[in-house]
Enzyme design. Structure first.
Site, PDB file in Angstrom:
ATOM      1  N   SER A  49       0.894  -1.346  -0.038  1.00  0.00           N
ATOM      2  CA  SER A  49      -0.134   0.034   0.044  1.00  0.00           C
ATOM      3  C   SER A  49       0.814   1.279  -0.129  1.00  0.00           C
ATOM      4  O   SER A  49       0.223   2.314  -0.206  1.00  0.00           O
ATOM      5  CB  SER A  49      -0.855  -0.065   1.076  1.00  0.00           C
ATOM      6  OG  SER A  49      -0.288  -0.200   2.451  1.00  0.00           O
ATOM      7  N   THR A  50       2.173   1.103   0.443  1.00  0.00           N
ATOM      8  CA  THR A  50       2.872   2.302   0.300  1.00  0.00           C
ATOM      9  C   THR A  50       4.392   1.853  -0.131  1.00  0.00           C
ATOM     10  O   THR A  50       4.852   0.933  -0.238  1.00  0.00           O
ATOM     11  CB  THR A  50       3.097   3.101   1.845  1.00  0.00           C
ATOM     12  OG1 THR A  50       3.574   2.214   2.475  1.00  0.00           O
ATOM     13  CG2 THR A  50       1.830   3.210   2.332  1.00  0.00           C
ATOM     14  N   LEU A 138       7.220  -5.723   3.491  1.00  0.00           N
ATOM     15  CA  LEU A 138       6.277  -5.472   4.713  1.00  0.00           C
ATOM     16  C   LEU A 138       7.080  -4.619   5.793  1.00  0.00           C
ATOM     17  O   LEU A 138       8.727  -4.902   5.939  1.00  0.00           O
ATOM     18  CB  LEU A 138       6.123  -6.808   5.403  1.00  0.00           C
ATOM     19  CG  LEU A 138       4.971  -6.882   6.234  1.00  0.00           C
ATOM     20  CD1 LEU A 138       3.588  -6.337   5.591  1.00  0.00           C
ATOM     21  CD2 LEU A 138       4.486  -8.207   6.861  1.00  0.00           C
ATOM     22  N   TYR A 234      22.791   1.930  11.402  1.00  0.00           N
ATOM     23  CA  TYR A 234      21.685   1.292  10.384  1.00  0.00           C
ATOM     24  C   TYR A 234      22.217  -0.094  10.161  1.00  0.00           C
ATOM     25  O   TYR A 234      22.042  -0.992  10.926  1.00  0.00           O
ATOM     26  CB  TYR A 234      21.521   2.091   8.969  1.00  0.00           C
ATOM     27  CG  TYR A 234      20.353   1.353   8.215  1.00  0.00           C
ATOM     28  CD1 TYR A 234      19.137   1.950   8.453  1.00  0.00           C
ATOM     29  CD2 TYR A 234      20.618   0.205   7.454  1.00  0.00           C
ATOM     30  CE1 TYR A 234      18.083   1.101   7.744  1.00  0.00           C
ATOM     31  CE2 TYR A 234      19.675  -0.464   6.827  1.00  0.00           C
ATOM     32  CZ  TYR A 234      18.018   0.123   6.874  1.00  0.00           C
ATOM     33  OH  TYR A 234      17.426  -0.497   6.265  1.00  0.00           O
ATOM     34  N   VAL A 273      12.872   9.019   1.029  1.00  0.00           N
ATOM     35  CA  VAL A 273      12.251   9.325   2.021  1.00  0.00           C
ATOM     36  C   VAL A 273      11.066   8.470   2.181  1.00  0.00           C
ATOM     37  O   VAL A 273       9.808   8.309   1.412  1.00  0.00           O
ATOM     38  CB  VAL A 273      11.695  10.666   1.815  1.00  0.00           C
ATOM     39  CG1 VAL A 273      10.715  11.268   2.953  1.00  0.00           C
ATOM     40  CG2 VAL A 273      12.738  11.743   1.596  1.00  0.00           C
ATOM     41  N   THR A 274      10.989   7.853   3.575  1.00  0.00           N
ATOM     42  CA  THR A 274       9.870   6.937   3.755  1.00  0.00           C
ATOM     43  C   THR A 274       9.359   7.074   5.168  1.00  0.00           C
ATOM     44  O   THR A 274      10.276   7.911   5.836  1.00  0.00           O
ATOM     45  CB  THR A 274      10.134   5.442   3.633  1.00  0.00           C
ATOM     46  OG1 THR A 274      11.096   4.964   4.658  1.00  0.00           O
ATOM     47  CG2 THR A 274      10.664   4.964   2.197  1.00  0.00           C
TER      48      THR A 274
END
Length: 399
Positions: A49-50, A138, A234, A273-274
Protein backbone atom coordinates in the site's frame (compact mmCIF):
# COMPACT_ATOMS: atom_id res chain seq x y z
CA UNK A 1 -13.96 18.53 5.42
CA UNK A 2 -10.77 20.52 4.85
CA UNK A 3 -7.76 18.31 5.53
CA UNK A 4 -4.45 19.69 6.69
CA UNK A 5 -1.36 17.77 7.75
CA UNK A 6 -1.19 17.03 11.46
CA UNK A 7 2.12 15.61 12.55
CA UNK A 8 4.35 14.92 15.48
CA UNK A 9 7.95 14.13 14.63
CA UNK A 10 8.03 11.52 11.87
CA UNK A 11 4.35 10.56 12.23
CA UNK A 12 1.62 12.24 10.18
CA UNK A 13 -1.84 11.47 11.57
CA UNK A 14 -3.85 12.73 8.61
CA UNK A 15 -3.84 11.89 4.92
CA UNK A 16 -5.38 13.62 1.92
CA UNK A 17 -7.35 11.39 -0.48
CA UNK A 18 -6.94 13.63 -3.52
CA UNK A 19 -3.22 14.11 -2.89
CA UNK A 20 -2.66 10.37 -2.44
CA UNK A 21 -4.61 9.70 -5.63
CA UNK A 22 -2.52 12.24 -7.51
CA UNK A 23 0.69 10.62 -6.25
CA UNK A 24 -0.48 7.20 -7.47
CA UNK A 25 -1.55 8.58 -10.85
CA UNK A 26 1.86 10.22 -11.30
CA UNK A 27 3.59 6.90 -10.63
CA UNK A 28 1.29 5.12 -13.08
CA UNK A 29 1.97 7.78 -15.71
CA UNK A 30 5.72 7.34 -15.28
CA UNK A 31 5.52 3.57 -15.79
CA UNK A 32 3.30 3.94 -18.84
CA UNK A 33 5.76 6.43 -20.32
CA UNK A 34 8.52 3.80 -20.20
CA UNK A 35 8.81 0.64 -22.28
CA UNK A 36 6.79 -2.45 -21.49
CA UNK A 37 8.31 -4.91 -19.01
CA UNK A 38 8.49 -8.54 -20.09
CA UNK A 39 7.65 -9.46 -16.55
CA UNK A 40 5.41 -11.61 -14.38
CA UNK A 41 1.84 -12.66 -15.03
CA UNK A 42 0.43 -13.19 -11.52
CA UNK A 43 1.93 -11.22 -8.64
CA UNK A 44 1.52 -11.23 -4.88
CA UNK A 45 2.79 -8.10 -3.10
CA UNK A 46 3.02 -8.38 0.68
CA UNK A 47 3.12 -4.82 1.99
CA UNK A 48 1.48 -3.32 -1.09
CA UNK A 49 0.00 0.00 0.00
CA UNK A 50 2.95 2.40 0.31
CA UNK A 51 6.56 2.89 -0.72
CA UNK A 52 8.42 0.19 -2.60
CA UNK A 53 5.56 -2.29 -2.29
CA UNK A 54 3.06 0.05 -3.92
CA UNK A 55 5.57 0.98 -6.62
CA UNK A 56 6.22 -2.71 -7.29
CA UNK A 57 2.51 -3.31 -7.73
CA UNK A 58 2.20 -0.35 -10.09
CA UNK A 59 5.13 -1.54 -12.23
CA UNK A 60 3.79 -5.10 -12.32
CA UNK A 61 0.32 -3.91 -13.36
CA UNK A 62 0.97 -1.03 -15.73
CA UNK A 63 4.41 -2.11 -16.94
CA UNK A 64 3.98 -5.86 -17.30
CA UNK A 65 0.19 -6.14 -17.46
CA UNK A 66 0.20 -8.54 -14.52
CA UNK A 67 -2.68 -9.52 -12.28
CA UNK A 68 -1.92 -8.53 -8.69
CA UNK A 69 -3.03 -9.38 -5.19
CA UNK A 70 -1.88 -6.89 -2.57
CA UNK A 71 -1.74 -7.54 1.17
CA UNK A 72 -1.49 -4.73 3.74
CA UNK A 73 -2.91 -3.42 6.99
CA UNK A 74 -4.58 -0.03 6.60
CA UNK A 75 -7.50 1.83 8.16
CA UNK A 76 -10.45 3.39 6.36
CA UNK A 77 -11.88 6.78 7.28
CA UNK A 78 -14.12 7.00 10.32
CA UNK A 79 -16.13 10.09 11.21
CA UNK A 80 -13.83 13.09 10.99
CA UNK A 81 -10.73 10.90 11.00
CA UNK A 82 -9.10 10.39 7.61
CA UNK A 83 -8.13 7.00 6.29
CA UNK A 84 -4.45 6.08 6.30
CA UNK A 85 -2.40 7.07 3.28
CA UNK A 86 -2.06 3.43 2.27
CA UNK A 87 -5.84 3.07 2.16
CA UNK A 88 -6.18 6.07 -0.15
CA UNK A 89 -3.24 4.89 -2.27
CA UNK A 90 -4.84 1.50 -2.78
CA UNK A 91 -8.25 2.94 -3.55
CA UNK A 92 -6.70 5.08 -6.30
CA UNK A 93 -4.55 2.22 -7.59
CA UNK A 94 -7.41 -0.27 -7.83
CA UNK A 95 -9.68 2.23 -9.52
CA UNK A 96 -7.03 3.02 -12.13
CA UNK A 97 -6.22 -0.66 -12.65
CA UNK A 98 -9.85 -1.66 -13.13
CA UNK A 99 -10.53 1.23 -15.51
CA UNK A 100 -7.88 -0.27 -17.79
CA UNK A 101 -9.10 -3.84 -17.39
CA UNK A 102 -6.41 -5.10 -15.00
CA UNK A 103 -7.19 -7.61 -12.28
CA UNK A 104 -6.37 -6.10 -8.87
CA UNK A 105 -7.51 -7.53 -5.54
CA UNK A 106 -6.51 -6.41 -2.06
CA UNK A 107 -6.53 -8.15 1.31
CA UNK A 108 -6.49 -5.95 4.41
CA UNK A 109 -5.24 -7.46 7.65
CA UNK A 110 -2.23 -8.58 9.67
CA UNK A 111 0.15 -10.06 7.11
CA UNK A 112 2.11 -11.71 9.93
CA UNK A 113 -0.91 -13.85 10.81
CA UNK A 114 -1.68 -17.36 9.55
CA UNK A 115 -5.26 -16.23 8.93
CA UNK A 116 -4.29 -13.64 6.32
CA UNK A 117 -1.86 -16.07 4.69
CA UNK A 118 -4.64 -18.63 4.32
CA UNK A 119 -7.11 -16.02 3.06
CA UNK A 120 -4.58 -14.96 0.44
CA UNK A 121 -3.93 -18.54 -0.66
CA UNK A 122 -7.64 -19.15 -1.08
CA UNK A 123 -7.95 -16.05 -3.27
CA UNK A 124 -5.00 -17.15 -5.40
CA UNK A 125 -6.57 -20.57 -5.90
CA UNK A 126 -9.95 -19.06 -6.72
CA UNK A 127 -8.83 -16.37 -9.16
CA UNK A 128 -5.29 -17.00 -10.42
CA UNK A 129 -4.34 -20.61 -9.80
CA UNK A 130 -0.69 -19.81 -9.22
CA UNK A 131 1.74 -16.95 -8.57
CA UNK A 132 5.00 -16.35 -10.45
CA UNK A 133 6.29 -13.36 -8.45
CA UNK A 134 6.11 -12.73 -4.71
CA UNK A 135 7.27 -9.31 -3.51
CA UNK A 136 7.93 -9.05 0.23
CA UNK A 137 7.93 -5.39 1.24
CA UNK A 138 6.45 -5.47 4.72
CA UNK A 139 7.40 -2.68 7.12
CA UNK A 140 6.01 -2.68 10.64
CA UNK A 141 7.31 -1.65 14.07
CA UNK A 142 5.62 -4.60 15.77
CA UNK A 143 4.75 -8.23 15.12
CA UNK A 144 2.67 -10.80 16.94
CA UNK A 145 4.12 -14.27 16.41
CA UNK A 146 1.43 -16.45 14.79
CA UNK A 147 2.25 -19.53 16.88
CA UNK A 148 3.29 -18.23 20.30
CA UNK A 149 1.29 -14.99 20.38
CA UNK A 150 4.37 -13.16 21.62
CA UNK A 151 4.52 -9.46 20.77
CA UNK A 152 7.82 -8.26 19.31
CA UNK A 153 8.74 -4.58 19.02
CA UNK A 154 11.64 -3.38 16.86
CA UNK A 155 14.07 -0.63 17.87
CA UNK A 156 16.53 1.56 15.99
CA UNK A 157 19.69 1.38 18.07
CA UNK A 158 23.42 0.73 17.72
CA UNK A 159 24.96 -2.47 19.05
CA UNK A 160 27.80 -2.71 21.53
CA UNK A 161 28.32 0.94 22.35
CA UNK A 162 26.55 4.28 22.26
CA UNK A 163 26.60 6.17 18.97
CA UNK A 164 26.94 9.93 18.56
CA UNK A 165 26.66 11.87 15.32
CA UNK A 166 24.89 14.72 13.56
CA UNK A 167 21.18 14.60 12.91
CA UNK A 168 18.51 17.02 11.71
CA UNK A 169 14.95 17.92 12.59
CA UNK A 170 13.62 17.97 9.03
CA UNK A 171 10.73 20.25 10.02
CA UNK A 172 12.91 23.03 11.46
CA UNK A 173 16.14 22.21 9.53
CA UNK A 174 18.05 22.41 12.82
CA UNK A 175 21.23 20.33 12.85
CA UNK A 176 22.11 18.93 16.26
CA UNK A 177 24.11 16.09 17.76
CA UNK A 178 22.36 12.94 18.91
CA UNK A 179 23.58 10.12 21.14
CA UNK A 180 21.80 6.77 21.04
CA UNK A 181 22.40 4.16 23.68
CA UNK A 182 23.14 0.57 22.57
CA UNK A 183 20.44 -2.06 22.28
CA UNK A 184 19.96 -4.89 24.74
CA UNK A 185 20.14 -8.49 23.56
CA UNK A 186 16.36 -8.73 23.83
CA UNK A 187 15.92 -5.62 21.69
CA UNK A 188 18.21 -7.10 19.05
CA UNK A 189 16.24 -10.36 19.04
CA UNK A 190 12.91 -8.53 18.86
CA UNK A 191 14.05 -6.37 15.93
CA UNK A 192 15.17 -9.47 14.03
CA UNK A 193 11.81 -11.12 14.78
CA UNK A 194 9.92 -8.15 13.33
CA UNK A 195 12.14 -7.10 10.42
CA UNK A 196 14.14 -10.23 9.60
CA UNK A 197 13.31 -13.10 7.29
CA UNK A 198 11.11 -15.34 9.44
CA UNK A 199 7.78 -14.05 8.13
CA UNK A 200 9.00 -14.02 4.51
CA UNK A 201 9.98 -17.67 4.94
CA UNK A 202 6.59 -18.48 6.49
CA UNK A 203 4.81 -16.89 3.54
CA UNK A 204 6.83 -18.84 0.99
CA UNK A 205 6.41 -22.14 2.85
CA UNK A 206 2.67 -21.58 3.10
CA UNK A 207 2.40 -20.78 -0.60
CA UNK A 208 4.55 -23.77 -1.53
CA UNK A 209 2.61 -26.16 0.69
CA UNK A 210 -0.60 -24.91 -0.90
CA UNK A 211 0.75 -25.65 -4.38
CA UNK A 212 0.16 -22.12 -5.70
CA UNK A 213 3.71 -21.27 -6.77
CA UNK A 214 4.35 -21.37 -10.52
CA UNK A 215 7.32 -23.10 -12.12
CA UNK A 216 10.21 -20.65 -12.08
CA UNK A 217 8.65 -18.46 -9.42
CA UNK A 218 10.70 -15.49 -8.24
CA UNK A 219 10.46 -13.89 -4.83
CA UNK A 220 12.20 -10.67 -3.86
CA UNK A 221 12.51 -8.78 -0.57
CA UNK A 222 13.88 -5.30 -0.09
CA UNK A 223 16.88 -4.22 1.96
CA UNK A 224 19.30 -1.34 2.41
CA UNK A 225 23.01 -0.99 3.14
CA UNK A 226 23.94 2.68 2.91
CA UNK A 227 27.22 4.52 3.51
CA UNK A 228 29.72 4.30 6.33
CA UNK A 229 28.20 7.48 7.81
CA UNK A 230 25.02 5.62 8.78
CA UNK A 231 26.43 2.15 9.45
CA UNK A 232 26.57 2.40 13.25
CA UNK A 233 22.87 3.26 13.52
CA UNK A 234 21.74 1.27 10.49
CA UNK A 235 23.76 -1.54 8.96
CA UNK A 236 25.79 -2.34 12.07
CA UNK A 237 22.85 -1.70 14.40
CA UNK A 238 19.66 -3.56 15.22
CA UNK A 239 18.11 -2.96 11.80
CA UNK A 240 21.26 -4.26 10.15
CA UNK A 241 21.03 -7.48 12.13
CA UNK A 242 17.47 -7.89 10.89
CA UNK A 243 18.55 -7.21 7.30
CA UNK A 244 21.36 -9.78 7.66
CA UNK A 245 18.71 -12.29 8.69
CA UNK A 246 16.50 -11.29 5.76
CA UNK A 247 19.37 -11.73 3.33
CA UNK A 248 20.31 -15.14 4.79
CA UNK A 249 16.67 -16.16 4.33
CA UNK A 250 16.95 -15.59 0.58
CA UNK A 251 19.49 -18.38 0.33
CA UNK A 252 17.27 -20.72 2.37
CA UNK A 253 14.28 -19.91 0.19
CA UNK A 254 16.18 -20.61 -3.03
CA UNK A 255 16.84 -24.13 -1.71
CA UNK A 256 13.21 -24.40 -0.62
CA UNK A 257 12.03 -23.50 -4.13
CA UNK A 258 14.27 -25.96 -5.99
CA UNK A 259 11.29 -28.20 -6.70
CA UNK A 260 9.68 -25.49 -8.83
CA UNK A 261 12.98 -24.07 -10.15
CA UNK A 262 12.32 -20.92 -8.15
CA UNK A 263 14.70 -18.23 -6.99
CA UNK A 264 14.75 -15.84 -4.02
CA UNK A 265 16.55 -12.51 -4.11
CA UNK A 266 17.14 -9.54 -1.89
CA UNK A 267 17.24 -6.21 -3.69
CA UNK A 268 19.35 -3.56 -1.98
CA UNK A 269 17.56 -0.32 -2.80
CA UNK A 270 18.45 3.37 -2.71
CA UNK A 271 17.88 5.61 0.30
CA UNK A 272 14.54 7.37 -0.06
CA UNK A 273 12.13 9.31 2.12
CA UNK A 274 9.79 6.85 3.79
CA UNK A 275 8.06 6.91 7.16
CA UNK A 276 10.68 4.38 8.30
CA UNK A 277 13.72 6.34 7.09
CA UNK A 278 12.29 9.52 8.60
CA UNK A 279 12.32 7.84 12.00
CA UNK A 280 16.00 6.87 12.00
CA UNK A 281 18.34 9.45 13.59
CA UNK A 282 21.14 10.63 11.26
CA UNK A 283 19.48 9.16 8.14
CA UNK A 284 17.32 12.22 7.19
CA UNK A 285 20.43 14.39 7.20
CA UNK A 286 22.30 11.90 5.02
CA UNK A 287 19.38 11.61 2.59
CA UNK A 288 19.08 15.40 2.32
CA UNK A 289 22.75 15.65 1.34
CA UNK A 290 22.49 12.61 -0.95
CA UNK A 291 19.52 14.06 -2.84
CA UNK A 292 21.41 17.31 -3.46
CA UNK A 293 24.40 15.44 -4.89
CA UNK A 294 22.45 12.92 -6.96
CA UNK A 295 20.19 15.58 -8.46
CA UNK A 296 23.20 17.66 -9.46
CA UNK A 297 24.72 14.60 -11.13
CA UNK A 298 21.44 13.62 -12.85
CA UNK A 299 21.28 10.34 -10.93
CA UNK A 300 18.33 10.92 -8.59
CA UNK A 301 15.49 8.40 -8.59
CA UNK A 302 12.26 8.20 -6.66
CA UNK A 303 10.50 5.03 -5.56
CA UNK A 304 8.77 4.35 -8.86
CA UNK A 305 11.93 4.91 -10.94
CA UNK A 306 13.82 2.48 -8.70
CA UNK A 307 11.19 -0.25 -9.02
CA UNK A 308 10.85 0.19 -12.76
CA UNK A 309 14.60 -0.20 -13.12
CA UNK A 310 14.55 -3.28 -10.85
CA UNK A 311 11.87 -4.98 -12.95
CA UNK A 312 12.95 -3.84 -16.41
CA UNK A 313 16.75 -3.93 -16.07
CA UNK A 314 17.35 -6.63 -13.45
CA UNK A 315 14.62 -9.17 -12.78
CA UNK A 316 13.08 -9.48 -16.24
CA UNK A 317 15.76 -8.99 -18.87
CA UNK A 318 16.01 -12.70 -19.69
CA UNK A 319 19.71 -12.78 -18.78
CA UNK A 320 20.97 -13.86 -15.36
CA UNK A 321 24.07 -11.69 -15.79
CA UNK A 322 21.86 -8.57 -15.86
CA UNK A 323 20.93 -9.15 -12.23
CA UNK A 324 24.36 -7.75 -11.31
CA UNK A 325 24.52 -9.74 -8.09
CA UNK A 326 27.16 -8.83 -5.52
CA UNK A 327 29.32 -11.30 -3.61
CA UNK A 328 26.38 -12.07 -1.31
CA UNK A 329 23.95 -12.69 -4.19
CA UNK A 330 22.10 -9.43 -3.65
CA UNK A 331 20.70 -7.30 -6.46
CA UNK A 332 22.29 -3.87 -6.13
CA UNK A 333 19.77 -1.33 -7.34
CA UNK A 334 21.51 1.13 -5.00
CA UNK A 335 24.43 1.21 -7.43
CA UNK A 336 23.93 4.86 -8.38
CA UNK A 337 23.76 5.97 -4.74
CA UNK A 338 26.93 4.09 -3.90
CA UNK A 339 29.01 5.44 -6.79
CA UNK A 340 32.38 6.56 -5.46
CA UNK A 341 32.02 10.12 -6.72
CA UNK A 342 28.57 10.41 -5.09
CA UNK A 343 29.71 9.13 -1.71
CA UNK A 344 32.86 11.26 -1.72
CA UNK A 345 30.82 14.41 -2.29
CA UNK A 346 28.25 13.46 0.38
CA UNK A 347 31.04 12.78 2.91
CA UNK A 348 32.58 16.18 2.17
CA UNK A 349 29.24 17.93 2.70
CA UNK A 350 28.61 15.93 5.87
CA UNK A 351 31.71 17.44 7.44
CA UNK A 352 30.53 20.93 6.51
CA UNK A 353 26.81 20.82 7.27
CA UNK A 354 25.34 22.80 10.16
CA UNK A 355 22.11 24.65 10.81
CA UNK A 356 23.34 27.89 9.20
CA UNK A 357 24.23 26.32 5.84
CA UNK A 358 21.98 23.28 5.57
CA UNK A 359 19.60 24.86 3.06
CA UNK A 360 22.54 25.86 0.87
CA UNK A 361 24.37 22.54 0.73
CA UNK A 362 21.56 20.00 1.14
CA UNK A 363 18.05 19.28 -0.14
CA UNK A 364 16.41 19.40 3.29
CA UNK A 365 13.33 21.19 1.93
CA UNK A 366 12.84 18.41 -0.62
CA UNK A 367 13.13 15.82 2.16
CA UNK A 368 10.39 17.55 4.11
CA UNK A 369 8.24 17.88 0.99
CA UNK A 370 8.70 14.20 0.13
CA UNK A 371 7.72 13.28 3.69
CA UNK A 372 4.41 15.10 3.45
CA UNK A 373 3.79 13.76 -0.05
CA UNK A 374 3.76 10.27 1.48
CA UNK A 375 0.48 11.38 3.02
CA UNK A 376 -0.91 13.23 0.02
CA UNK A 377 0.16 16.77 0.96
CA UNK A 378 2.32 19.43 -0.73
CA UNK A 379 1.29 18.72 -4.31
CA UNK A 380 0.78 22.11 -6.01
CA UNK A 381 -1.86 20.54 -8.25
CA UNK A 382 -4.17 19.98 -5.25
CA UNK A 383 -6.21 22.76 -3.60
CA UNK A 384 -5.86 21.94 0.09
CA UNK A 385 -8.33 24.68 1.07
CA UNK A 386 -11.21 22.87 -0.61
CA UNK A 387 -13.64 20.62 1.21
CA UNK A 388 -13.08 16.95 0.42
CA UNK A 389 -14.92 13.75 1.31
CA UNK A 390 -12.63 11.62 3.47
CA UNK A 391 -14.44 8.43 2.52
CA UNK A 392 -12.87 6.35 -0.26
CA UNK A 393 -13.68 2.74 -1.07
CA UNK A 394 -11.25 0.10 -2.24
CA UNK A 395 -13.26 -1.73 -4.92
CA UNK A 396 -12.18 -5.29 -4.12
CA UNK A 397 -12.76 -4.80 -0.38
CA UNK A 398 -16.23 -3.35 -1.00
CA UNK A 399 -17.35 -6.37 -3.04
Amino acid sequence: MIIKPKFRGFICTTAHPEGCAYNVKEQIAYVKSQGKVKGPRNVLVIGASTGYGLASRIVATFGAGAKTIGVFFEKEASGSRTATAGWYNTAAFEQAAREEGHYAVSINGDAFSDEIKQQTIERIRQDLGEIDLVVYSLASPKRVHPETGELFSSVIKPIGQAYTNKTVDFHSAEVTEVTIEPATEQEIEHTIAVMGGDDWERWMKALQDAGVLAEGVVTVAYSYIGPQITHSIYREGTIGRAKDDLEATAEKLTHLLEGVAGQAYVSVNKALVTQSSSAIPVVPLYISLLFKVMKEKGLHEGTIEQMYRLFAQRLYTGSASDLSLDDRNRIRIDDWEMKEEVQEEVAKLWNQVETDNIRDISDIDAFRQDFFRLFGFEFPQINYDEEVDVQRSIPSLAE
